[in-house]
Design a protein around this motif. Structure first.
Motif, PDB file in Angstrom:
ATOM      1  N   MET A  79      36.678   7.654  -9.893  1.00  0.00           N
ATOM      2  CA  MET A  79      36.291   6.847 -11.051  1.00  0.00           C
ATOM      3  C   MET A  79      36.675   5.385 -10.844  1.00  0.00           C
ATOM      4  SD  MET A  79      36.910   9.442 -14.281  1.00  0.00           S
ATOM      5  CE  MET A  79      38.616   9.810 -13.916  1.00  0.00           C
ATOM      6  N   ALA A  80      37.856   5.147 -10.294  1.00  0.00           N
ATOM      7  CA  ALA A  80      38.307   3.771 -10.048  1.00  0.00           C
ATOM      8  C   ALA A  80      37.433   3.080  -9.002  1.00  0.00           C
ATOM      9  CB  ALA A  80      39.767   3.770  -9.599  1.00  0.00           C
ATOM     10  N   VAL A  81      37.104   3.787  -7.936  1.00  0.00           N
ATOM     11  CA  VAL A  81      36.278   3.210  -6.872  1.00  0.00           C
ATOM     12  C   VAL A  81      34.882   2.874  -7.398  1.00  0.00           C
ATOM     13  CG1 VAL A  81      35.084   3.762  -4.699  1.00  0.00           C
ATOM     14  CG2 VAL A  81      37.532   4.215  -4.937  1.00  0.00           C
ATOM     15  N   VAL A  82      34.272   3.809  -8.104  1.00  0.00           N
ATOM     16  CA  VAL A  82      32.926   3.576  -8.632  1.00  0.00           C
ATOM     17  C   VAL A  82      32.933   2.413  -9.624  1.00  0.00           C
ATOM     18  CG1 VAL A  82      31.060   4.572 -10.037  1.00  0.00           C
ATOM     19  CG2 VAL A  82      32.126   5.934  -8.230  1.00  0.00           C
ATOM     20  N   ALA A  83      33.917   2.377 -10.515  1.00  0.00           N
ATOM     21  CA  ALA A  83      33.997   1.299 -11.505  1.00  0.00           C
ATOM     22  C   ALA A  83      34.221  -0.050 -10.821  1.00  0.00           C
ATOM     23  CB  ALA A  83      35.109   1.589 -12.508  1.00  0.00           C
ATOM     24  N   THR A  84      35.118  -0.083  -9.843  1.00  0.00           N
ATOM     25  CA  THR A  84      35.412  -1.337  -9.141  1.00  0.00           C
ATOM     26  C   THR A  84      34.207  -1.829  -8.348  1.00  0.00           C
ATOM     27  OG1 THR A  84      37.746  -0.754  -8.987  1.00  0.00           O
ATOM     28  CG2 THR A  84      36.953  -2.442  -7.462  1.00  0.00           C
ATOM     29  N   MET A  85      33.620  -0.933  -7.565  1.00  0.00           N
ATOM     30  CA  MET A  85      32.454  -1.304  -6.757  1.00  0.00           C
ATOM     31  C   MET A  85      31.339  -1.852  -7.632  1.00  0.00           C
ATOM     32  SD  MET A  85      31.560   1.443  -3.699  1.00  0.00           S
ATOM     33  CE  MET A  85      30.903   2.557  -4.919  1.00  0.00           C
ATOM     34  N   ASN A  86      31.057  -1.150  -8.707  1.00  0.00           N
ATOM     35  CA  ASN A  86      29.932  -1.542  -9.540  1.00  0.00           C
ATOM     36  C   ASN A  86      30.210  -2.789 -10.365  1.00  0.00           C
ATOM     37  OD1 ASN A  86      27.471   0.397  -9.405  1.00  0.00           O
ATOM     38  ND2 ASN A  86      29.301   1.610  -8.998  1.00  0.00           N
ATOM     39  N   THR A  87      31.447  -3.013 -10.727  1.00  0.00           N
ATOM     40  CA  THR A  87      31.790  -4.256 -11.420  1.00  0.00           C
ATOM     41  C   THR A  87      31.588  -5.447 -10.492  1.00  0.00           C
ATOM     42  OG1 THR A  87      33.371  -3.124 -12.857  1.00  0.00           O
ATOM     43  CG2 THR A  87      33.622  -5.509 -12.627  1.00  0.00           C
ATOM     44  N   LEU A  88      32.087  -5.334  -9.261  1.00  0.00           N
ATOM     45  CA  LEU A  88      31.884  -6.403  -8.277  1.00  0.00           C
ATOM     46  C   LEU A  88      30.394  -6.671  -8.054  1.00  0.00           C
ATOM     47  CD1 LEU A  88      34.566  -5.496  -5.585  1.00  0.00           C
ATOM     48  CD2 LEU A  88      34.532  -7.544  -7.018  1.00  0.00           C
ATOM     49  N   GLU A  89      29.642  -5.620  -7.843  1.00  0.00           N
ATOM     50  CA  GLU A  89      28.212  -5.762  -7.576  1.00  0.00           C
ATOM     51  C   GLU A  89      27.471  -6.337  -8.786  1.00  0.00           C
ATOM     52  OE1 GLU A  89      28.008  -2.056  -4.398  1.00  0.00           O
ATOM     53  OE2 GLU A  89      27.320  -1.753  -6.457  1.00  0.00           O
ATOM     54  N   PHE A  90      27.856  -5.925  -9.986  1.00  0.00           N
ATOM     55  CA  PHE A  90      27.220  -6.399 -11.212  1.00  0.00           C
ATOM     56  C   PHE A  90      27.291  -7.925 -11.304  1.00  0.00           C
ATOM     57  CE2 PHE A  90      27.268  -7.582 -15.693  1.00  0.00           C
ATOM     58  CZ  PHE A  90      26.225  -6.843 -16.227  1.00  0.00           C
ATOM     59  N   LEU A 102      21.229  -2.820 -14.402  1.00  0.00           N
ATOM     60  CA  LEU A 102      21.167  -1.471 -14.972  1.00  0.00           C
ATOM     61  C   LEU A 102      21.931  -0.467 -14.112  1.00  0.00           C
ATOM     62  CD1 LEU A 102      19.984   0.146 -17.331  1.00  0.00           C
ATOM     63  CD2 LEU A 102      17.937   0.506 -15.953  1.00  0.00           C
ATOM     64  N   ASN A 103      22.193  -0.810 -12.855  1.00  0.00           N
ATOM     65  CA  ASN A 103      23.005   0.056 -11.985  1.00  0.00           C
ATOM     66  C   ASN A 103      24.345   0.392 -12.632  1.00  0.00           C
ATOM     67  OD1 ASN A 103      21.219   0.124  -9.762  1.00  0.00           O
ATOM     68  ND2 ASN A 103      22.948  -0.008  -8.359  1.00  0.00           N
ATOM     69  N   ALA A 104      24.895  -0.558 -13.384  1.00  0.00           N
ATOM     70  CA  ALA A 104      26.187  -0.350 -14.036  1.00  0.00           C
ATOM     71  C   ALA A 104      26.118   0.820 -15.015  1.00  0.00           C
ATOM     72  CB  ALA A 104      26.636  -1.609 -14.761  1.00  0.00           C
ATOM     73  N   PHE A 105      24.989   0.983 -15.673  1.00  0.00           N
ATOM     74  CA  PHE A 105      24.808   2.106 -16.602  1.00  0.00           C
ATOM     75  C   PHE A 105      24.846   3.433 -15.851  1.00  0.00           C
ATOM     76  CE2 PHE A 105      21.827   5.082 -18.686  1.00  0.00           C
ATOM     77  CZ  PHE A 105      22.570   5.328 -19.833  1.00  0.00           C
ATOM     78  N   PHE A 106      24.154   3.503 -14.727  1.00  0.00           N
ATOM     79  CA  PHE A 106      24.139   4.736 -13.944  1.00  0.00           C
ATOM     80  C   PHE A 106      25.509   5.023 -13.339  1.00  0.00           C
ATOM     81  CE2 PHE A 106      19.621   3.481 -13.954  1.00  0.00           C
ATOM     82  CZ  PHE A 106      19.116   4.598 -14.605  1.00  0.00           C
ATOM     83  N   ALA A 107      26.218   3.982 -12.952  1.00  0.00           N
ATOM     84  CA  ALA A 107      27.589   4.154 -12.454  1.00  0.00           C
ATOM     85  C   ALA A 107      28.477   4.707 -13.559  1.00  0.00           C
ATOM     86  CB  ALA A 107      28.133   2.828 -11.946  1.00  0.00           C
ATOM     87  N   PHE A 108      28.309   4.185 -14.764  1.00  0.00           N
ATOM     88  CA  PHE A 108      29.083   4.671 -15.909  1.00  0.00           C
ATOM     89  C   PHE A 108      28.792   6.156 -16.151  1.00  0.00           C
ATOM     90  CE2 PHE A 108      29.409   5.340 -20.563  1.00  0.00           C
ATOM     91  CZ  PHE A 108      30.782   5.183 -20.694  1.00  0.00           C
ATOM     92  N   LEU A 109      27.536   6.553 -16.051  1.00  0.00           N
ATOM     93  CA  LEU A 109      27.180   7.967 -16.214  1.00  0.00           C
ATOM     94  C   LEU A 109      27.829   8.824 -15.127  1.00  0.00           C
ATOM     95  CD1 LEU A 109      23.396   7.828 -17.205  1.00  0.00           C
ATOM     96  CD2 LEU A 109      25.377   8.218 -18.698  1.00  0.00           C
ATOM     97  N   PHE A 110      27.873   8.311 -13.909  1.00  0.00           N
ATOM     98  CA  PHE A 110      28.506   9.051 -12.816  1.00  0.00           C
ATOM     99  C   PHE A 110      30.005   9.197 -13.068  1.00  0.00           C
ATOM    100  CE2 PHE A 110      29.956   9.339  -8.234  1.00  0.00           C
ATOM    101  CZ  PHE A 110      29.495  10.624  -8.030  1.00  0.00           C
ATOM    102  N   VAL A 111      30.640   8.137 -13.552  1.00  0.00           N
ATOM    103  CA  VAL A 111      32.066   8.202 -13.895  1.00  0.00           C
ATOM    104  C   VAL A 111      32.292   9.237 -14.995  1.00  0.00           C
ATOM    105  CG1 VAL A 111      33.966   6.906 -14.979  1.00  0.00           C
ATOM    106  CG2 VAL A 111      32.669   5.895 -13.099  1.00  0.00           C
ATOM    107  N   LEU A 112      31.428   9.253 -15.999  1.00  0.00           N
ATOM    108  CA  LEU A 112      31.542  10.259 -17.070  1.00  0.00           C
ATOM    109  C   LEU A 112      31.377  11.674 -16.513  1.00  0.00           C
ATOM    110  CD1 LEU A 112      29.619   8.747 -20.120  1.00  0.00           C
ATOM    111  CD2 LEU A 112      32.085   9.019 -19.827  1.00  0.00           C
ATOM    112  N   LEU A 113      30.447  11.846 -15.575  1.00  0.00           N
ATOM    113  CA  LEU A 113      30.238  13.156 -14.963  1.00  0.00           C
ATOM    114  C   LEU A 113      31.487  13.603 -14.207  1.00  0.00           C
ATOM    115  CD1 LEU A 113      28.227  15.479 -14.239  1.00  0.00           C
ATOM    116  CD2 LEU A 113      27.759  14.178 -12.153  1.00  0.00           C
ATOM    117  N   ILE A 114      32.084  12.701 -13.447  1.00  0.00           N
ATOM    118  CA  ILE A 114      33.311  13.028 -12.711  1.00  0.00           C
ATOM    119  C   ILE A 114      34.416  13.412 -13.687  1.00  0.00           C
ATOM    120  CG2 ILE A 114      35.138  12.074 -11.234  1.00  0.00           C
ATOM    121  CD1 ILE A 114      32.873  10.285  -9.981  1.00  0.00           C
TER     122      ILE A 114
END
Length: 127
Positions: A79-90, A102-114
């Protein structure tokens, strides 16, 4: 019983996401956009070796997910890696992302799934 099957299915799906992104997108460089993102954020000079290292780390994450060793630590790290990566990229390279910001939304969904997989479903799984 149904929760056990769903937990197992999600374990394989989550691992597959890490494996696909690591192996196909970064190590085999089948999606050059990933290396372009690394180049823009970390610099052109070492973009390929860093992309390769990130890809190998993602493959390692897939193996760790499948191993089920320290799964809660693994989930928190994912969750930390996905959030960090996507924040930087955003903020730094939204133009290179598949769906832009919109990638940030899909990353958020992936974090919720994890989170759901490890902290909700696992509680009901017979270990």
């Amino acid at each position: 019983m149904a929760n056990n099957r769903l937990y197992t299915l999600l374990t394989y799906c989550i691992a597959m996401v890490w494996m696909a992104n690591g192996l196909f997108c970064k190590v085999l460089n089948l999606v050059p956009r990933h290396e372009q993102i690394v180049a823009r954020i970390l610099g052109e000079a070492y973009a390929r070796p860093l992309t390769l290292a990130i890809g190998l780390a993602e493959i390692g994450m897939a193996i760790w997910v499948l191993s089920r060793i320290k799964p809660r630590l693994n989930a928190v790290l994912q969750m930390a890696v996905v959030a960090t990566m996507n924040t930087l990229e955003f903020f730094m390279v939204p133009d290179l992302l598949l769906w832009g910001k919109l990638n940030a939304f899909f990353a958020f969904l992936f974090v919720l799934l994890i989170y759901y997989h490890e902290f909700h479903l696992r509680a009901f799984k017979k270990l």
